[in-house]
Design an enzyme around this catalytic site. Structure first.
Site, PDB file in Angstrom:
ATOM      1  N   CYS A 165     -46.091  -1.067  27.852  1.00 16.20           N
ATOM      2  CA  CYS A 165     -45.755  -0.344  29.068  1.00 16.20           C
ATOM      3  C   CYS A 165     -46.567   0.942  29.007  1.00 16.20           C
ATOM      4  O   CYS A 165     -46.525   1.670  28.016  1.00 16.20           O
ATOM      5  CB  CYS A 165     -44.265  -0.021  29.107  1.00 16.20           C
ATOM      6  N   SER A 183     -35.260  -7.595 -18.254  1.00 19.81           N
ATOM      7  CA  SER A 183     -35.320  -8.287 -16.985  1.00 19.81           C
ATOM      8  C   SER A 183     -35.124  -9.776 -17.282  1.00 19.81           C
ATOM      9  O   SER A 183     -34.845 -10.140 -18.432  1.00 19.81           O
ATOM     10  CB  SER A 183     -36.690  -8.002 -16.391  1.00 19.81           C
ATOM     11  N   LEU A 184     -35.265 -10.634 -16.292  1.00 21.57           N
ATOM     12  CA  LEU A 184     -35.102 -12.060 -16.538  1.00 21.57           C
ATOM     13  C   LEU A 184     -36.348 -12.792 -16.076  1.00 21.57           C
ATOM     14  O   LEU A 184     -36.953 -12.418 -15.061  1.00 21.57           O
ATOM     15  CB  LEU A 184     -33.914 -12.605 -15.741  1.00 21.57           C
ATOM     16  N   LYS A 204     -26.241 -15.361  -9.957  1.00 24.22           N
ATOM     17  CA  LYS A 204     -27.034 -14.155 -10.068  1.00 24.22           C
ATOM     18  C   LYS A 204     -26.700 -13.263  -8.880  1.00 24.22           C
ATOM     19  O   LYS A 204     -27.042 -13.557  -7.736  1.00 24.22           O
ATOM     20  CB  LYS A 204     -28.524 -14.503 -10.068  1.00 24.22           C
ATOM     21  N   ARG A 229     -30.225   0.703 -14.609  1.00 26.37           N
ATOM     22  CA  ARG A 229     -31.137   0.036 -15.518  1.00 26.37           C
ATOM     23  C   ARG A 229     -32.458   0.808 -15.645  1.00 26.37           C
ATOM     24  O   ARG A 229     -33.019   0.928 -16.718  1.00 26.37           O
ATOM     25  CB  ARG A 229     -31.439  -1.384 -15.023  1.00 26.37           C
ATOM     26  N   GLU A 264     -23.416  -5.781 -12.562  1.00 28.35           N
ATOM     27  CA  GLU A 264     -24.074  -5.531 -11.284  1.00 28.35           C
ATOM     28  C   GLU A 264     -23.094  -4.835 -10.344  1.00 28.35           C
ATOM     29  O   GLU A 264     -21.935  -5.230 -10.252  1.00 28.35           O
ATOM     30  CB  GLU A 264     -24.475  -6.897 -10.717  1.00 28.35           C
ATOM     31  N   ASP A 322       0.817  -1.217   0.000  1.00 31.59           N
ATOM     32  CA  ASP A 322       0.000   0.000   0.000  1.00 31.59           C
ATOM     33  C   ASP A 322       0.853   1.270   0.000  1.00 31.59           C
ATOM     34  O   ASP A 322       0.503   2.254  -0.650  1.00 31.59           O
ATOM     35  CB  ASP A 322      -0.915   0.026   1.228  1.00 31.59           C
ATOM     36  N   ALA A 323       1.968   1.231   0.723  1.00 33.32           N
ATOM     37  CA  ALA A 323       2.790   2.438   0.823  1.00 33.32           C
ATOM     38  C   ALA A 323       3.384   2.796  -0.541  1.00 33.32           C
ATOM     39  O   ALA A 323       3.397   3.956  -0.944  1.00 33.32           O
ATOM     40  CB  ALA A 323       3.900   2.228   1.843  1.00 33.32           C
ATOM     41  N   GLU A 324       3.842   1.772  -1.263  1.00 32.89           N
ATOM     42  CA  GLU A 324       4.399   2.047  -2.589  1.00 32.89           C
ATOM     43  C   GLU A 324       3.319   2.595  -3.525  1.00 32.89           C
ATOM     44  O   GLU A 324       3.549   3.511  -4.304  1.00 32.89           O
ATOM     45  CB  GLU A 324       4.972   0.754  -3.193  1.00 32.89           C
TER      46      GLU A 324
HETATM   47  S1  IVH Z   1     -28.050 -11.342 -17.399  1.00 34.69           S
HETATM   48  C1  IVH Z   1     -30.749 -10.356 -20.719  1.00 34.69           C
HETATM   49  N1  IVH Z   1     -26.491 -12.198 -15.470  1.00 34.69           N
HETATM   50  O1  IVH Z   1     -30.690  -9.836 -12.618  1.00 34.69           O
HETATM   51  C2  IVH Z   1     -30.041 -10.862 -19.540  1.00 34.69           C
HETATM   52  N2  IVH Z   1     -28.232 -10.696 -14.927  1.00 34.69           N
HETATM   53  O2  IVH Z   1     -33.547 -10.223 -12.792  1.00 34.69           O
HETATM   54  C3  IVH Z   1     -29.849  -9.766 -18.599  1.00 34.69           C
HETATM   55  N3  IVH Z   1     -28.312 -10.081 -12.569  1.00 34.69           N
HETATM   56  O3  IVH Z   1     -31.395  -6.803 -14.151  1.00 34.69           O
HETATM   57  C4  IVH Z   1     -29.293 -10.103 -17.340  1.00 34.69           C
HETATM   58  N4  IVH Z   1     -26.582 -11.270 -11.931  1.00 34.69           N
HETATM   59  O4  IVH Z   1     -29.338  -6.921 -12.664  1.00 34.69           O
HETATM   60  C5  IVH Z   1     -27.540 -11.436 -15.802  1.00 34.69           C
HETATM   61  N5  IVH Z   1     -25.034 -13.002 -13.875  1.00 34.69           N
HETATM   62  C6  IVH Z   1     -26.066 -12.246 -14.206  1.00 34.69           C
HETATM   63  C7  IVH Z   1     -26.751 -11.465 -13.256  1.00 34.69           C
HETATM   64  C8  IVH Z   1     -27.843 -10.711 -13.654  1.00 34.69           C
HETATM   65  C9  IVH Z   1     -27.529 -10.430 -11.546  1.00 34.69           C
HETATM   66  C10 IVH Z   1     -29.469  -9.188 -12.448  1.00 34.69           C
HETATM   67  C11 IVH Z   1     -29.482  -8.067 -13.434  1.00 34.69           C
HETATM   68  C12 IVH Z   1     -30.857  -8.072 -14.047  1.00 34.69           C
HETATM   69  C13 IVH Z   1     -31.616  -8.886 -13.067  1.00 34.69           C
HETATM   70  C14 IVH Z   1     -32.800  -9.563 -13.727  1.00 34.69           C
END
Ligand code: IVH
Length: 686
Positions: free
Chosen positions: A437, A86-87, A119, A140, A181, A37-39
């Site tokens: 109370c 979203s997923l 995830k 997002r 993320e 860290d010092a360097e």
């Molecule tokens: S892929 C089209 N990979 O999950 C695919 N998402 O529920 C897009 N997330 O908004 C996402 N880890 O924020 C992907 N390894 C991962 C992830 C991931 C977390 C989150 C991401 C997304 C949300 C959907």
């Protein structure tokens, strides 16, 4: 000055910047530093000194710029070039297999390999690079437009600001949108919360809230102090230079991002078929508690980008990816003790003291038990091994004892019928689950009401959090809310860990509250039973000051919206109490006496439920109805049971009743349970 001396600093500065970038990558991404860290600090200082001496040569992407730029008043919108989807979720093996079967049907006879990564539970952001330089970053948001958090992301230590083609990448994309993320590791989260508590600032409920709250800071200097990390898991738009070969598999994307200097999720791998994904899911589930950060499942993505393209997306989510969630975080640990705490309203709340255990990335040592009946109906005994869970990130709770583990030495818990803080008898009113109370002078009650008085829900005195209020009470400096306005800087300076700057800030914040609090805030702060944010606003809208409110006859109160007999009685009871009258007299003398001219100008704490009517139908996963109702009420909303046009949100769980159809007919805003939890937490972020 000769040409060579002019040239030298520029050269040294660029040398230093690239050295620091190299060591940042070793440290933050590879976790394998080459220098101490010092360097490192010496290099950093040298660069900063040169930049101060030669501001004209300073590079906007310099590693010294990670300390945070100017604070902004609001976030600008950030438009995503490609939607950030979203997923879809699977919660069981069957749901995963159904997904795999759908894919096999859509792509008959083709090999299906998957890239599977954990995830991560944080905040999704997109970071854009042009010509290998960080140019902007956005959250997002709704997937189409997010918030521009560029200055904040710039402070995230493991995020490269400049991309270098390393190992195997011979070409840099001209444009690269990286998605990933932002998370906070468990130990960093715990340290941050300790620091926040020590400084009397608010603490965060979980690492995800801490990460999201830190990214969404208007002042990037604060973000810079937060231990955030960015993990890349995908891309948006990418433009390659002429003649370059781009990425053709998910696997190439991840390897490519790693080679460009990004951190990517650990424990990701290529799975050759759906069965292989099942094995990897089980492997990651086993690792989950030891990772040091929170994950809530795995994400399986079709590996071939050509196949991804053919599968396409629905309006919400791609058809080529699935989040396969782990069951709600549960753990088994020992119930060491049950302590009873006294809340602001005198309610005695039992709290389970647990042998500390890891649960979804954080250590849990306490859990709520709600009330006496809950302990009895679950048949919990002191010394039991118990199942605890954190569902939807709500406060951990004790689910049940593990009966097979009983040795016979466990002891029954007898709920105390005297207040543990003042020793006066507690009462349990008919029809109520809670013991209370009733002693208005109970020290625990006073302490809680003082904490409430200055909290966000009350006067919102900046910096005067729970910790400091407790210290001030313990030192005998304050006993009633009026005493707060009598504090002098000298009083504060006598306290440990209080310097002139902090003392000055606190006194200034108290003065600000005195001069600027509006009637709604003061009514809220008084903590009158049944008077929450919404009722306080109604009262402030109808009365010119506290005197007018104190003198209002019941009939007048009852005519106001949302005020029923119980509330009216409580208001009158409060103002007719001689101690309270004395307190109001003192507050008036001390200058805390807002009148109608500045009423209603204060912004409510920004929970989306403030003043809203919420209706529940169906069973929510991982949340009891009572818990959900409490969350709404704590956030300033009201729970209703009849569908009507006046309902603001309908929260729908599994097997909803006929209310859902009716809600659809009336075109009410409908939320599923995940959206509901997110919204509840939104109020806790800022
Ligand atoms: S892929 C089209 N990979 O999950 C695919 N998402 O529920 C897009 N997330 O908004 C996402 N880890 O924020 C992907 N390894 C991962 C992830 C991931 C977390 C989150 C991401 C997304 C949300 C959907």
């Amino acid at each position: 000055m000769t040409a060579s001396t002019l040239h030298e600093p520029a050269q040294r500065m660029s040398e230093l910047a690239s050295l620091i970038r190299h060591h940042d990558h070793r440290y933050y991404v590879l976790d394998d530093p080459e220098i101490d860290d010092a360097e490192y600090d010496a290099l950093f200082r040298e660069l900063r000194t040169l930049e101060e001496r030669h501001p004209e040569l300073a590079d906007p992407d310099s590693p010294t710029r990670r300390v945070g730029g100017e604070a902004s008043r609001a976030f600008r919108p950030f438009a995503h070039s490609l939607p950030m989807y979203s997923l879809d979720n699977a919660f069981s093996l069957e749901e995963w297999q159904a997904f795999a079967a759908r894919l096999a049907k859509a792509l008959p006879g083709e090999d299906l390999a998957f890239w599977v990564d954990p995830k991560l539970d944080g905040l999704a952001v997109e970071v854009v690079y042009e010509g290998g330089r960080f140019v902007r970053a956005g959250t997002r948001g709704d997937g189409v437009t997010g918030e521009d958090v560029s200055p904040n992301l710039r402070t995230v230590r493991n995020l490269p600001l400049r991309l270098d083609a390393r190992g195997g990448v011979s070409n840099l994309p001209d444009l690269l949108e990286v998605r990933g993320e932002v998370i906070m590791r468990g130990e960093d989260f715990a340290r941050l919360n300790r620091e926040q508590a020590d400084a009397g600032r608010k603490t965060f409920a979980n690492p995800r809230n801490a990460a999201a709250g830190s990214v969404r800071q208007l002042d990037p200097k604060i973000t810079a102090e937060r231990p955030l990390r960015f993990y890349a898991y995908g891309i948006g738009l990418v433009e390659w230079p002429e003649g370059a070969t781009g990425w053709v598999r998910q696997q190439d994307i991840l390897n490519g991002l790693w080679a460009l200097g990004f951190s990517v999720p650990e424990h990701s791998r290529l799975c050759s078929d759906p069965g292989d994904v099942e094995r990897h899911y089980a492997d990651v589930a086993r690792l989950r508690e030891s990772l040091g950060y929170e994950i809530d499942g795995v994400v399986a993505k079709v590996n071939s980008l050509a196949q991804q393209q053919r599968l396409g997306a629905t309006a919400r989510a791609p058809r080529w990816a699935l989040a396969w969630k782990f069951p709600a975080g549960q753990a088994v640990t020992r119930l060491l003790d049950i302590q009873v705490q006294v809340g602001r309203t005198g309610v005695l709340t039992p709290v389970a003291i647990l042998e500390p255990t890891a649960l979804s990335g954080v250590t849990v040592s306490r859990a709520t038990l709600h009330n006496e009946d809950e302990i009895r109906s679950k048949d919990l005994r002191l010394g039991d091994m118990v199942v605890v869970q954190r569902a939807g990130d709500v406060i951990p709770e004790v689910v049940a004892p593990v009966l097979e583990e009983r040795s016979g030495k466990e002891r029954e818990f007898v709920f105390p019928q005297i207040c543990p803080a003042c020793g006066s008898p507690a009462t349990r009113l008919p029809g109520e689950a809670a013991w209370r109370c009733q002693n208005m002078a109970c020290p625990a009650l006073l302490r809680q009401s003082l904490i409430y008085f200055v909290s966000k829900a009350g006067l919102d005195v900046d910096g005067l959090g729970r910790k400091w209020v407790e210290i001030l009470v313990d030192k005998g400096l304050i006993q009633t809310p009026a005493d707060i306005f009598r504090l002098r800087q000298e009083d504060l300076l006598a306290l440990d860990r209080m310097g002139p700057k902090l003392a000055g800030n606190l006194i200034a914040a108290i003065d600000r509250a005195r001069n600027q609090a509006d009637l709604t805030q003061v009514i809220r702060a008084l903590g009158i039973r049944h008077v929450g944010a919404q009722t306080a606003r109604v009262l402030a809208d109808h009365f010119s000051d506290l005197d007018a409110l104190a003198q209002a006859p019941q009939e007048q109160l009852l005519q106001l919206p949302d005020i029923g007999p119980e509330v009216a009685v409580s208001i009158q009871g409060f103002f007719s109490n001689p101690d309270n009258q004395r307190l109001l007299g003192e507050l008036r003398k001390l200058g805390l006496w807002p009148r109608e001219d500045n009423r209603g100008t204060h912004q409510e704490p920004d929970s989306p439920f403030v003043g809203k009517r919420v209706l529940f139908t169906g069973s929510l996963s991982g949340l009891s109805r009572t818990q959900a109702q409490n969350l709404v009420e704590q956030a300033g909303g009201t729970v209703v049971s009849n569908v009507s046009k006046r309902v603001d949100f309908v929260v729908v769980g599994a097997d909803p009743g006929s209310k859902l159809a009716k809600a659809r007919e009336l075109e009410l805003k409908i939320l599923d349970d995940t959206e509901f939890i997110r919204m509840v937490e939104q109020g806790e972020l800022s």
